[in-house]
Every structure is written in structure tokens, then in C-alpha cells.
Design a protein around this motif. Structure first.
Motif, mmCIF file in Angstrom:
data_model
loop_
_atom_site.group_PDB
_atom_site.id
_atom_site.type_symbol
_atom_site.label_atom_id
_atom_site.label_comp_id
_atom_site.label_asym_id
_atom_site.label_seq_id
_atom_site.Cartn_x
_atom_site.Cartn_y
_atom_site.Cartn_z
ATOM 1 N N PRO A 113 0.801 -1.223 0.000
ATOM 2 C CA PRO A 113 0.000 0.000 0.000
ATOM 3 C C PRO A 113 0.839 1.281 0.000
ATOM 4 O O PRO A 113 1.146 1.844 1.047
ATOM 5 N N SER A 114 1.217 1.722 -1.181
ATOM 6 C CA SER A 114 1.923 2.990 -1.324
ATOM 7 C C SER A 114 1.691 3.521 -2.732
ATOM 8 O O SER A 114 1.439 2.751 -3.665
ATOM 9 N N GLN A 115 1.816 4.829 -2.884
ATOM 10 C CA GLN A 115 1.617 5.434 -4.205
ATOM 11 C C GLN A 115 2.684 4.960 -5.183
ATOM 12 O O GLN A 115 2.405 4.716 -6.363
ATOM 13 N N ALA A 116 3.914 4.793 -4.700
ATOM 14 C CA ALA A 116 4.990 4.323 -5.572
ATOM 15 C C ALA A 116 4.687 2.936 -6.126
ATOM 16 O O ALA A 116 4.960 2.642 -7.306
ATOM 17 N N ASP A 117 4.104 2.075 -5.299
ATOM 18 C CA ASP A 117 3.770 0.730 -5.754
ATOM 19 C C ASP A 117 2.595 0.742 -6.721
ATOM 20 O O ASP A 117 2.522 -0.100 -7.621
ATOM 21 N N VAL A 118 1.677 1.668 -6.548
ATOM 22 C CA VAL A 118 0.576 1.811 -7.511
ATOM 23 C C VAL A 118 1.127 2.225 -8.866
ATOM 24 O O VAL A 118 0.752 1.665 -9.908
ATOM 25 N N TRP A 119 2.048 3.194 -8.888
ATOM 26 C CA TRP A 119 2.657 3.615 -10.159
ATOM 27 C C TRP A 119 3.402 2.448 -10.808
ATOM 28 O O TRP A 119 3.314 2.235 -12.011
ATOM 29 N N SER A 120 4.156 1.708 -9.989
ATOM 30 C CA SER A 120 4.890 0.552 -10.511
ATOM 31 C C SER A 120 3.939 -0.493 -11.085
ATOM 32 O O SER A 120 4.195 -1.084 -12.141
ATOM 33 N N THR A 121 2.832 -0.723 -10.393
ATOM 34 C CA THR A 121 1.835 -1.687 -10.868
ATOM 35 C C THR A 121 1.232 -1.246 -12.193
ATOM 36 O O THR A 121 1.019 -2.056 -13.105
ATOM 37 N N ILE A 148 -3.917 -6.097 -2.568
ATOM 38 C CA ILE A 148 -3.043 -5.370 -1.639
ATOM 39 C C ILE A 148 -2.345 -6.371 -0.725
ATOM 40 O O ILE A 148 -2.986 -7.204 -0.080
ATOM 41 N N ASN A 149 -1.026 -6.254 -0.659
ATOM 42 C CA ASN A 149 -0.211 -7.175 0.122
ATOM 43 C C ASN A 149 0.675 -6.389 1.091
ATOM 44 O O ASN A 149 0.997 -5.224 0.847
ATOM 45 N N ARG A 150 0.999 -7.037 2.198
ATOM 46 C CA ARG A 150 1.934 -6.475 3.179
ATOM 47 C C ARG A 150 1.396 -5.184 3.803
ATOM 48 O O ARG A 150 2.098 -4.187 3.933
ATOM 49 N N VAL A 151 0.146 -5.220 4.199
ATOM 50 C CA VAL A 151 -0.450 -4.074 4.888
ATOM 51 C C VAL A 151 0.149 -3.970 6.291
ATOM 52 O O VAL A 151 0.143 -4.944 7.055
ATOM 53 N N ASP A 152 0.673 -2.810 6.630
ATOM 54 C CA ASP A 152 1.284 -2.580 7.941
ATOM 55 C C ASP A 152 0.178 -2.481 8.997
ATOM 56 O O ASP A 152 -0.662 -1.582 8.955
ATOM 57 N N ALA A 205 -6.283 0.862 -2.521
ATOM 58 C CA ALA A 205 -7.405 0.090 -3.056
ATOM 59 C C ALA A 205 -8.190 0.906 -4.081
ATOM 60 O O ALA A 205 -8.534 0.413 -5.162
ATOM 61 N N ALA A 206 -8.457 2.169 -3.763
ATOM 62 C CA ALA A 206 -9.198 3.020 -4.687
ATOM 63 C C ALA A 206 -8.445 3.196 -5.996
ATOM 64 O O ALA A 206 -9.036 3.189 -7.081
ATOM 65 N N ALA A 207 -7.126 3.340 -5.899
ATOM 66 C CA ALA A 207 -6.313 3.508 -7.106
ATOM 67 C C ALA A 207 -6.291 2.232 -7.942
ATOM 68 O O ALA A 207 -6.395 2.275 -9.172
ATOM 69 N N LEU A 208 -6.188 1.089 -7.289
ATOM 70 C CA LEU A 208 -6.132 -0.180 -8.016
ATOM 71 C C LEU A 208 -7.456 -0.492 -8.695
ATOM 72 O O LEU A 208 -7.488 -1.045 -9.799
ATOM 73 N N VAL A 209 -8.556 -0.147 -8.053
ATOM 74 C CA VAL A 209 -9.875 -0.361 -8.663
ATOM 75 C C VAL A 209 -9.980 0.378 -9.988
ATOM 76 O O VAL A 209 -10.582 -0.113 -10.944
ATOM 77 N N SER A 210 -9.364 1.537 -10.051
ATOM 78 C CA SER A 210 -9.499 2.384 -11.239
ATOM 79 C C SER A 210 -8.498 2.065 -12.338
ATOM 80 O O SER A 210 -8.581 2.639 -13.430
ATOM 81 N N LEU A 221 -8.765 -7.558 -6.606
ATOM 82 C CA LEU A 221 -9.286 -8.572 -5.692
ATOM 83 C C LEU A 221 -9.418 -7.969 -4.296
ATOM 84 O O LEU A 221 -8.479 -7.359 -3.777
ATOM 85 N N LEU A 222 -10.566 -8.144 -3.684
ATOM 86 C CA LEU A 222 -10.825 -7.540 -2.376
ATOM 87 C C LEU A 222 -9.977 -8.117 -1.239
ATOM 88 O O LEU A 222 -9.547 -7.370 -0.360
ATOM 89 N N PRO A 223 -9.739 -9.450 -1.186
ATOM 90 C CA PRO A 223 -8.929 -9.965 -0.077
ATOM 91 C C PRO A 223 -7.539 -9.336 -0.069
ATOM 92 O O PRO A 223 -6.927 -9.160 -1.121
ATOM 93 N N ARG A 224 -7.076 -9.000 1.109
ATOM 94 C CA ARG A 224 -5.742 -8.411 1.226
ATOM 95 C C ARG A 224 -4.968 -9.134 2.321
ATOM 96 O O ARG A 224 -5.558 -9.708 3.245
#
Length: 213
Positions: free
Chosen positions: A107-115, A139-143, A155-160, A167-170
Motif C-alpha cells: 500500500p503505497s503510491q509508488a507501488d501503484v505507479w509501478s503496478t 493489496i499485500n503487506r499491509v502494515d 485500493a481506490a487507485a487499483l480499482v481504477s 481482488l478484495l482480499p488483502r
């Protein structure tokens, strides 16, 4: 079914996810092949520890040489492949064989961009296929100690993101994953009552619904 677990960035937890899926699928009665195409060979290392300790069931892991030589995936019920971007040829081969591509996203903006970049890359490789694989993110490795805002925003970014199903499970960054992995065990083998195992089971059920119906 061939499931590829990959991402552009290291540290996303893909080797841990791949190993736990391999054990879960084996316990579900499937004939499973795990492939380690990441030069870091973390999946191979944990499989070696498991073999040395004599844990059952065995987890068959093959590496990059086997992929290059050609593997008959039809011999297996399920194939799970851990890929990295350090070996682009192995990555491309895996993507062209995949039925499903799963991207763990911290869960980070950098990982969303990478994805987002990885989805575009994958799409360019499989575009010529008659039946392109499904691309999924989760979403993996939630602190567990941090605020939930970053996880919700991810999650909101990945949905879009176009081209991938969210996938909802995290999975949270729980000690059971770290401790079990270092011992050559899946999380459900070390402590089946741990909350992390419930999270993982929900993810596995989402990925392989045909095995629990």
C-alpha cells in the motif's frame, strides 16, 4: 491453470505468496508445480529448507533452466510461477504461458505507479495471444501498525486501473508469514488459527474458486 505472480518492484512479497499458494493447492489435492524464475531464487531457497526438514507434502520447484528447456505444464493440475524483471526472457516466457497474472501491491503510491507500468508491460506482451490471461491485483503487506488511509487509497487507485481486476482480499504484514517462510512452512501449517491464515484463505478462494465449490 498457470498462475504467474509478479511485479516490477522487489519487496512486494511475491515469493511468499507463491510458496503459500503452492502448499495450499497441494493440500487441496492438486498436482502442483512451482517455478522460480527470479534470479534471487528465494522460492528455491525456501523449498530447499522444506526438503531438508522433511516436511510433507513436498513442493516441487523448478528454475529458469527448466523453463528455457521447456516444461509440459499439462502434467500438472496447477502451476504457480514466481517471476522478477531481472530475467526478462524468463518473464516473457512465463507471461505467454499464463492463464492468470497476479500482482501483489504493497500500500503505497509508488507501488501503484509501478503496478500501472507492469500492467502496461504485461498487456503489450500478451496482446497477440488469442486468449490473453486475466490480470489481477491485490493489496499485500499491509502494515498493521499504520493508519488505514494509505491502504484505502491504494485500493481506490487499483480499482481504477484499466486492464486488471482488483481482488478484495488483502494480506497484512503478519509475523506468521515471515516466521513460517523462514522455516520452510506455509502460514497455514505453522499456525492455522492465525488471522493471517484467514486472510490468505480468502485470497486463495478468490483465485481458485473451482477448488472450494
Amino acid at each position: 491453470m498457470v498462475t504467474v505472480i509478479g511485479s516490477l518492484k522487489g519487496g512486494s512479497g511475491k515469493s511468499t505468496v507463491t510458496f503459500n499458494l503452492a502448499v495450499w493447492l497441494t493440500l487441496a489435492g492438486q498436482k502442483v508445480l512451482a517455478m522460480d524464475l527470479d534470479p534471487q531464487a528465494t522460492l528455491t531457497d525456501v523449498a530447499d529448507v522444506r526438503a531438508e526438514e522433511g516436511y510433507q507434502p513436498e513442493v516441487e520447484v523448478l528454475g529458469r533452466r527448466a523453463m528455457a528447456a521447456g516444461v509440459d505444464f499439462n502434467e500438472y493440475d496447477e502451476v504457480v510461477i514466481d517471476v522478477g524483471t531481472a530475467d526478462m526472457e524468463s518473464l516473457k516466457r512465463a507471461l505467454l504461458h499464463a492463464d492468470k497474472i497476479v500482482i501483489p501491491v504493497p500500500p503505497s503510491q509508488a507501488d501503484v505507479w509501478s503496478t500501472q507500468r507492469f500492467i502496461r508491460f504485461v498487456s503489450s506482451i500478451v496482446a497477440s495471444l488469442k486468449s490473453p490471461p486475466e490480470i489481477c491485483t491485490f493489496i499485500n503487506r499491509v502494515d498493521m501498525q499504520s493508519a488505514a488511509n494509505e491502504s484505502y487509497e491504494t485500493a481506490a487507485a487499483l480499482v481504477s486501473l484499466p486492464g486488471a481486476r482488483f481482488l478484495l482480499p488483502r494480506l497484512s504484514q503478519r509475523p506468521v508469514f515471515l516466521h513460517s517462510f523462514s522455516e520452510g512452512l506455509a502460514a497455514m501449517e505453522l499456525d492455522p488459527r492465525d488471522p493471517g491464515v484467514r486472510e490468505f484463505n480468502a485470497l486463495a478462494a478468490e483465485l481458485y474458486p473451482h477448488l472450494i465449490r
